[in-house]
Design a protein around this motif. Structure first.
Motif, PDB file in Angstrom:
ATOM      1  N   GLU A 242       2.364  -1.907 -14.106  1.00 21.15           N
ATOM      2  CA  GLU A 242       1.915  -1.967 -13.193  1.00 21.15           C
ATOM      3  C   GLU A 242       2.561  -3.256 -12.225  1.00 21.15           C
ATOM      4  O   GLU A 242       3.129  -4.232 -12.323  1.00 21.15           O
ATOM      5  CB  GLU A 242       0.516  -2.667 -12.392  1.00 21.15           C
ATOM      6  CG  GLU A 242      -0.122  -2.091 -10.962  1.00 21.15           C
ATOM      7  CD  GLU A 242      -1.502  -2.542 -10.959  1.00 21.15           C
ATOM      8  OE1 GLU A 242      -1.802  -2.432  -9.235  1.00 21.15           O
ATOM      9  OE2 GLU A 242      -2.045  -2.976 -11.789  1.00 21.15           O
TER      10      GLU A 242
ATOM     11  N   VAL B 212       4.445   1.274 -13.059  1.00 19.72           N
ATOM     12  CA  VAL B 212       2.925   2.516 -12.032  1.00 19.72           C
ATOM     13  C   VAL B 212       2.330   1.439 -11.020  1.00 19.72           C
ATOM     14  O   VAL B 212       2.699   0.111 -10.674  1.00 19.72           O
ATOM     15  CB  VAL B 212       1.837   2.591 -12.422  1.00 19.72           C
ATOM     16  CG1 VAL B 212       1.919   3.886 -13.605  1.00 19.72           C
ATOM     17  CG2 VAL B 212       1.651   1.331 -13.610  1.00 19.72           C
ATOM     18  N   VAL B 213       1.954   1.960  -9.638  1.00 21.99           N
ATOM     19  CA  VAL B 213       2.173   0.750  -8.579  1.00 21.99           C
ATOM     20  C   VAL B 213       0.475   1.688  -8.050  1.00 21.99           C
ATOM     21  O   VAL B 213      -0.072   2.776  -8.465  1.00 21.99           O
ATOM     22  CB  VAL B 213       2.768   1.019  -7.528  1.00 21.99           C
ATOM     23  CG1 VAL B 213       2.875   2.710  -7.344  1.00 21.99           C
ATOM     24  CG2 VAL B 213       2.490  -0.023  -6.260  1.00 21.99           C
ATOM     25  N   LYS B 214      -0.116   0.709  -7.349  1.00 21.82           N
ATOM     26  CA  LYS B 214      -1.989   1.211  -7.125  1.00 21.82           C
ATOM     27  C   LYS B 214      -1.413   2.067  -6.013  1.00 21.82           C
ATOM     28  O   LYS B 214      -0.959   0.924  -5.652  1.00 21.82           O
ATOM     29  CB  LYS B 214      -2.660  -0.400  -7.085  1.00 21.82           C
ATOM     30  CG  LYS B 214      -4.286  -0.277  -5.982  1.00 21.82           C
ATOM     31  CD  LYS B 214      -4.750   0.447  -7.264  1.00 21.82           C
ATOM     32  CE  LYS B 214      -5.426   0.009  -8.677  1.00 21.82           C
ATOM     33  NZ  LYS B 214      -6.036  -1.751  -8.585  1.00 21.82           N
TER      34      LYS B 214
ATOM     35  N   LEU C 131      -3.751   4.451 -10.238  1.00 27.84           N
ATOM     36  CA  LEU C 131      -2.693   3.963 -10.839  1.00 27.84           C
ATOM     37  C   LEU C 131      -1.226   5.185 -10.105  1.00 27.84           C
ATOM     38  O   LEU C 131      -1.333   6.026 -11.083  1.00 27.84           O
ATOM     39  CB  LEU C 131      -2.232   3.216 -11.977  1.00 27.84           C
ATOM     40  CG  LEU C 131      -2.538   2.342 -12.057  1.00 27.84           C
ATOM     41  CD1 LEU C 131      -2.474   1.429 -12.932  1.00 27.84           C
ATOM     42  CD2 LEU C 131      -2.196   0.854 -11.802  1.00 27.84           C
TER      43      LEU C 131
END
Length: 516
Positions: free
Chosen positions: A117, A249-251, A258
């Motif tokens: 993340e 990945v990113v929120k 994600l």
């Protein structure tokens, strides 16, 4: 340093780097003239795929979108029938032989690498964001593929992300999405698919389900998203295993999902309880229009994120070789079935191939094996028909001996014609897992149940010692000709041969080595 050895390259990070790699091997066609998004782009993709070589096509200008603020471009046919582009997407040398590519992919599927993340500031996909009243799908040149399609379909080469409301694991699937209006898309899901199960779990509790979809992706996401994996492991981990490093990945901003941080364009949305709307038809991987659905889950879009001048990825579903699914699905499905055999401890498997011409790689599975005991071929046939990687839709399961290359349909047909006695060597499985998209199952109400035929095209195990001798070349003769091929003025390269004659019995060629 040996200049003949392949240089190990860093894994591909995003679609733009993938495009650069594909252009390096001469398989990217850039079209700078304006092209219509309705049927014209898809027609070019359909026709280009029938050429050899058949490059991926990048359209930089769309008729009617000259002054569009988003400035989206279109990539069509990222894979097509090209094994070389599939190999690059799997982080392998583009000239890797097909069976070896399947073998390496099978081994990579055993690896799990959890995603990494990153912060929103580190995520290229957050360069631009639209929310609220600014959301307008009409700003995107979403295309129409076929004359009878029910609407325009976005990101058919996509990654749809949902989360199991009970276990919390993230699933990545590839599902068609039809534009309904400025901020809604329809989501078509076949029975048994993970996202459909997630929706049902949430709706049974009267709860909404969050959803995201990347419409411009590193093609690896379509490779893993198209396969059936255990429902407790995220496809992010399989993609990381193939790539050899964690997927960034990113929120999300309006969801807690994600999303791929390096994607070109991502939508976030919500599936509200029992929100349904008519969707389809759509020209599908079978080469026929899919059955129109009376109602499909309706996604309300809550945010659009995109890189500047994003590239939208499009996969045309059609007859082979123009079916985008065919080539890559053949490799991944074959590898997944082979991995299932490894897990079961079945010995003697020499190669597996889901033929791309058989309904997008779904319709036929061919297994090459070295028979080691009575009933070995029958066991392999039954397992190939029902293991997780091969159970869905497959109609024809064929077993051949180790001297037959499963990727060479001419050899497979030869084995069927010379080693299969239909009255003894064919069996039928009924009421198996199929799809509502199968046009052969009629009336349509009988779908999604199907059937499978198991074809034993191996030599009769009971008579292996006395089975008629196959006519094969002597290995020494082949090697001499290989050395003199150019000297003799013979065209191209010497064809690969799998089986050779010896004093005692044939030997077969595998991965450049001779085994007895």
């Amino acid at each position: 340093m040996d200049d003949n050895k392949n240089t190990v390259r860093a894994p591909i990070q995003d679609l733009r780097e993938w495009l650069a790699r594909i252009e390096e091997i001469g398989e990217l066609l850039r079209i700078d003239k304006p092209v219509d998004r309705d049927e014209e782009m898809s027609a070019i993709s359909y026709l280009i795929a029938k050429q050899k070589p058949s490059p991926a096509t990048l359209f930089s200008k769309v008729i009617g979108f000259d002054n569009n603020p988003i400035g989206a471009r279109h990539l069509w046919g990222p894979f097509g029938p090209s094994v070389r582009r599939i190999a690059v997407s799997l982080e392998e040398d583009p000239d890797t032989p097909t069976v070896e590519l399947i073998r390496r992919t099978k081994d990579k599927l055993k690896r799990r690498t959890p995603p990494r993340e990153v912060t929103r500031a580190e995520a290229p996909v957050y360069e631009n964001t639209l929310t609220g009243k600014d959301i307008d799908l009409d700003l995107l040149p979403i295309p129409k593929h076929w004359p009878r399609d029910g609407g325009r379909y976005a990101g058919t080469c996509d990654a749809v992300i949902t989360k199991d409301p009970e276990t919390g694991y993230f699933n990545i699937g590839t599902y068609r999405m039809m534009q309904q209006d400025k901020n809604h898309v329809g989501l078509y899901l076949s029975p048994g698919k993970d996202a459909r199960l997630h929706i049902q779990k949430a709706w049974d509790k009267g709860e909404p389900l969050q959803v995201a979809a990347a419409w411009g992706i590193d093609p690896l996401f379509m490779l893993v998203g198209s396969q059936s994996f255990p429902k407790t492991v995220s496809e992010y981990e399989y993609a990381g295993g193939i790539k050899g490093q964690p997927i960034p990945v990113v929120k999300g901003t309006t969801t807690d999902l994600l999303i791929p941080a390096n994607a070109e364009l991502v939508i976030e949305g919500v599936l509200r309880p029992n929100a349904l709307k008519a969707e389809g038809p759509f020209g599908e991987f079978t080469g026929y229009y899919g059955k129109p659905e009376a109602a499909c889950p309706l996604v309300e879009i809550t945010a659009i994120h995109y890189r500047t001048s994003p590239v939208l990825t499009n996969a045309l579903m059609a007859d082979y070789p123009s079916c985008e699914q065919s080539g890559f699905f053949s490799i991944l499905r074959s590898a997944k079935i082979w991995d299932d055999f490894d897990k079961l401890g079945v010995l003697g498997i020499q190669g597996i191939y889901s033929h791309p011409a058989a309904a997008g790689g779904f319709g036929m599975t061919i297994i090459s094996l070295q028979q080691r005991y009575a009933g070995h071929a029958a066991q392999v046939l039954a397992l190939a028909a029902q293991v997780p990687g091969g159970a869905y839709y497959t109609k024809f399961v064929i077993a051949v001996d180790e001297d037959v290359d499963p990727t060479d349909i001419d050899q497979v047909l030869w084995a069927m014609g010379s080693r299969c006695n239909p009255i003894d060597d064919m069996d039928i499985l009924r009421n198996t897992w199929s799809t509502p998209l199968d046009p052969s199952q009629n009336p349509p109400e009988k779908r999604p149940y199907g059937s499978k035929v198991l074809i034993n095209a191996c030599k009769d195990h009971r008579y292996l010692p006395t089975f008629s001798a196959r006519t094969t070349l002597r290995k020494s003769t082949y090697d001499k000709l290989a050395d003199r091929w150019e000297e003799l003025g013979l065209p191209g390269k010497i064809p690969a041969v799998r089986a050779f004659e010896t004093e005692e019995k044939f030997v077969y060629q595998e991965e450049g080595q001779v085994k007895s």
